[in-house]
Design a protein around this motif. Structure first.
Motif, PDB file in Angstrom:
ATOM      1  N   ASN A 309       1.078  -1.140   0.105  1.00  0.00           N
ATOM      2  CA  ASN A 309      -0.150  -0.047  -0.123  1.00  0.00           C
ATOM      3  C   ASN A 309       0.840   1.141  -0.122  1.00  0.00           C
ATOM      4  O   ASN A 309       0.754   2.234  -0.779  1.00  0.00           O
ATOM      5  CB  ASN A 309      -0.934  -0.020   1.219  1.00  0.00           C
ATOM      6  N   GLU A 310       2.014   1.206   0.817  1.00  0.00           N
ATOM      7  CA  GLU A 310       2.697   2.524   1.118  1.00  0.00           C
ATOM      8  C   GLU A 310       3.417   2.796  -0.249  1.00  0.00           C
ATOM      9  O   GLU A 310       3.879   3.733  -0.496  1.00  0.00           O
ATOM     10  CB  GLU A 310       3.880   2.063   2.014  1.00  0.00           C
ATOM     11  N   ILE A 311       3.778   1.555  -1.134  1.00  0.00           N
ATOM     12  CA  ILE A 311       4.444   1.819  -2.491  1.00  0.00           C
ATOM     13  C   ILE A 311       3.582   1.748  -3.606  1.00  0.00           C
ATOM     14  O   ILE A 311       3.799   1.997  -4.941  1.00  0.00           O
ATOM     15  CB  ILE A 311       5.729   0.910  -2.738  1.00  0.00           C
ATOM     16  N   GLY A 312       2.202   2.105  -3.330  1.00  0.00           N
ATOM     17  CA  GLY A 312       1.370   2.316  -4.593  1.00  0.00           C
ATOM     18  C   GLY A 312       0.883   1.084  -5.161  1.00  0.00           C
ATOM     19  O   GLY A 312       0.253   1.218  -6.199  1.00  0.00           O
ATOM     20  N   LEU A 313       1.228   0.002  -4.559  1.00  0.00           N
ATOM     21  CA  LEU A 313       0.631  -1.380  -5.292  1.00  0.00           C
ATOM     22  C   LEU A 313      -0.772  -1.584  -4.554  1.00  0.00           C
ATOM     23  O   LEU A 313      -0.435  -2.340  -3.344  1.00  0.00           O
ATOM     24  CB  LEU A 313       1.680  -2.398  -5.316  1.00  0.00           C
ATOM     25  N   LYS A 314      -1.703  -1.378  -4.881  1.00  0.00           N
ATOM     26  CA  LYS A 314      -2.936  -1.571  -4.439  1.00  0.00           C
ATOM     27  C   LYS A 314      -3.561  -2.960  -4.496  1.00  0.00           C
ATOM     28  O   LYS A 314      -3.426  -3.656  -5.587  1.00  0.00           O
ATOM     29  CB  LYS A 314      -4.302  -0.661  -5.170  1.00  0.00           C
ATOM     30  N   LYS A 327      -2.520  -4.709  -7.759  1.00  0.00           N
ATOM     31  CA  LYS A 327      -2.563  -3.596  -9.039  1.00  0.00           C
ATOM     32  C   LYS A 327      -1.195  -2.973  -9.146  1.00  0.00           C
ATOM     33  O   LYS A 327      -0.657  -2.489  -8.106  1.00  0.00           O
ATOM     34  CB  LYS A 327      -3.534  -2.918  -8.778  1.00  0.00           C
ATOM     35  N   PRO A 329       1.358  -0.054 -11.003  1.00  0.00           N
ATOM     36  CA  PRO A 329       0.665   1.222 -11.813  1.00  0.00           C
ATOM     37  C   PRO A 329       0.667   1.281 -13.061  1.00  0.00           C
ATOM     38  O   PRO A 329       1.025   0.258 -13.900  1.00  0.00           O
ATOM     39  CB  PRO A 329       1.980   1.907 -11.368  1.00  0.00           C
ATOM     40  N   GLN A 330      -0.093   2.446 -13.456  1.00  0.00           N
ATOM     41  CA  GLN A 330      -0.479   2.513 -15.111  1.00  0.00           C
ATOM     42  C   GLN A 330       0.793   2.758 -15.727  1.00  0.00           C
ATOM     43  O   GLN A 330       1.609   3.330 -15.197  1.00  0.00           O
ATOM     44  CB  GLN A 330      -1.432   3.660 -15.183  1.00  0.00           C
ATOM     45  N   HIS A 385      11.321   1.901  -3.825  1.00  0.00           N
ATOM     46  CA  HIS A 385      10.356   2.856  -3.993  1.00  0.00           C
ATOM     47  C   HIS A 385      10.787   4.272  -3.876  1.00  0.00           C
ATOM     48  O   HIS A 385      10.563   5.092  -4.484  1.00  0.00           O
ATOM     49  CB  HIS A 385       9.157   2.653  -3.320  1.00  0.00           C
ATOM     50  N   ARG A 386      11.675   4.292  -2.651  1.00  0.00           N
ATOM     51  CA  ARG A 386      12.225   5.742  -2.324  1.00  0.00           C
ATOM     52  C   ARG A 386      13.256   6.081  -3.537  1.00  0.00           C
ATOM     53  O   ARG A 386      13.174   7.397  -3.927  1.00  0.00           O
ATOM     54  CB  ARG A 386      12.710   5.529  -1.015  1.00  0.00           C
ATOM     55  N   ARG A 388      13.057   5.667  -6.560  1.00  0.00           N
ATOM     56  CA  ARG A 388      12.560   6.053  -7.643  1.00  0.00           C
ATOM     57  C   ARG A 388      11.642   7.347  -7.567  1.00  0.00           C
ATOM     58  O   ARG A 388      11.082   8.006  -8.458  1.00  0.00           O
ATOM     59  CB  ARG A 388      11.191   4.921  -7.936  1.00  0.00           C
TER      60      ARG A 388
END
Ligand SMILES: Cc1ncc(COP(=O)(O)O)c(C=O)c1O
Length: 389
Positions: A309-314, A327, A329-330, A385-386, A388
């Motif tokens: 969740n923190e790294i944007g992968l829902k 999910k 990222p697009q 993630h950081r 990036r």
């Protein structure tokens, strides 16, 4: 030498490819943390191993096994279904042990599919459902599993002529790879749909015992009419951490069970008997480890979900199975994103498209990784993630 053309219709088995890539990177000295394979990291409970060792000492078990499975094992499977699901099975006619459920799943296609026949297969799904169909000369008709439909197939979207032509429908809940679950109401609908279209149903249920938050997944066989048209595949692999021993079972419709036995008895000679005795002990012995293992998996699930969740992968919180279907990222395909994680973070996951085209936009992470490696993997993901930004 000329190999059969059917081999050209098979893609390379996804996990073989992933393992090869991981092995290559490791051979170059890279430390890869793998969330890719659903294989319990904890050992088989010791009572089961002890029983197997004793059985291995008995010369009676050094000979060809009973192909149809030891009567004690068929009985133990029937008792387990009665205890766990309240389902009564005839051990002589409605139960057949398998050399792991994958073997039975693959061979079942030979019982139903003639060249050109259709089988209804979920997309995404465990690859042997469609690959067994293809090897038998048939064609999978894919039923999309959409997030907005709780990853359940939408039967009304299947054209009547397709449903009428199809011979078999594959279902799998709790689901690999999505982690989705299905209730008895869904199984009722599936039986109704199958009866309308003269379809047989194969429900694959190896994850009913891997469940969290107090949830107890049901069996398809709890539906009264299920055994008129269907069977359920199950396995000791995930429940008892016995993937390496190769033992599973199919239960349900006596004609379908017999058809599979007819195919198998011509191709294999059954399960080594010491392993069959170990399975009897697994099913009849203490079941305490199941809750202990699930508590460990649940903790891992919660920790990993927080990081994802923190790294944007829902991702949804799975109530069962040891998989997280996240999910991406697009702007990436599942394969590109999987490669990126492997190359930039040394993290192996499986691309959603390995399970079908509807898996595009997702990756699957398995929780069957030791706690140490999980911690290292999570901190790598956060650092990556950081970096990036
Ligand atoms: C949905 C599903 N069915 C069947 C199997 C195979 O289990 P077994 O070890 O009994 O062959 C797996 C293993 O990953 C699975 O995910």
């Amino acid at each position: 030498m000329e190999l059969a053309k059917r081999l050209n219709r098979l893609p390379q088995y996804l996990f073989v490819e992933i393992n090869q890539k991981i092995a290559e990177l490791r051979a170059r000295g890279e430390d890869i943390i793998s969330f890719a394979i659903g294989d319990p990291d904890l050992p088989t409970p010791s009572n089961i191993i002890e029983y197997m060792c004793q059985a291995a000492q008995d010369p009676a078990n050094h000979r060809y096994p009973e192909t149809a499975g030891l009567p004690e094992l068929r009985q133990a499977i029937a008792e387990w279904y009665e205890r766990r699901f309240g389902v009564t099975l005839d051990p002589a006619k409605e139960v057949l042990p398998l050399i792991g459920s994958k073997e039975g799943i693959g061979h079942m296609a030979l019982c139903f599919i003639e060249p050109g026949d259709l089988a209804l297969v979920p997309d995404p799904s465990y690859p042997p459902f469609s690959l067994g169909t293809i090897l038998a000369g048939g064609k999978p008709y894919f039923m999309p599993l959409k997030e907005e439909n709780e990853f359940l197939p939408y039967f009304k979207a299947i054209p009547n002529e397709v449903a009428d032509k199809a011979k078999l429908m594959w279902l799998n809940y709790p689901n690999n790879p999505t982690g989705a679950i299905a209730g008895l109401d869904f199984f009722e609908k599936a039986v109704h749909f199958a009866q309308q279209h003269n379809l047989a149903i194969c429900h694959d249920a190896p994850y009913t015992e891997v469940a969290f938050d107090g949830y107890k997944p049901p069996s398809f066989m709890q539906i009264a009419r299920a055994r008129e048209i269907g069977v359920e595949f199950h396995s000791l692999s995930k429940t008892y951490h016995m993937t390496g021993w190769r033992i599973g079972m199919v239960v349900g419709n006596a004609d379908m069970v017999d058809a599979l036995f007819r195919v198998k008895s011509n191709l294999d000679s059954g399960i080594p008997q010491a392993i069959q005795y170990a399975a009897v002990e697994a099913l009849r012995g203490s079941q305490e480890h199941i809750a202990e293992h699930n508590a460990i998996l649940q903790q891992r699930r919660d920790k990993l979900l927080k990081v994802l969740n923190e790294i944007g992968l829902k991702a949804r919180t799975p109530k069962a199975t040891f998989y997280i279907w996240a999910k991406i990222p697009q702007g990436y395909t599942s394969i590109d994103f999987t490669k990126k994680l492997l190359d930039e973070a040394g993290i192996a996951v499986t691309p959603g498209t390995g399970y079908g085209k509807e898996g595009e936009g997702y990756i699957r992470l398995s929780l069957t990784i030791s706690d140490d490696r999980l911690e290292q993997g999570m901190s790598r993901l956060l650092t990556w993630h950081r970096r990036r930004g």
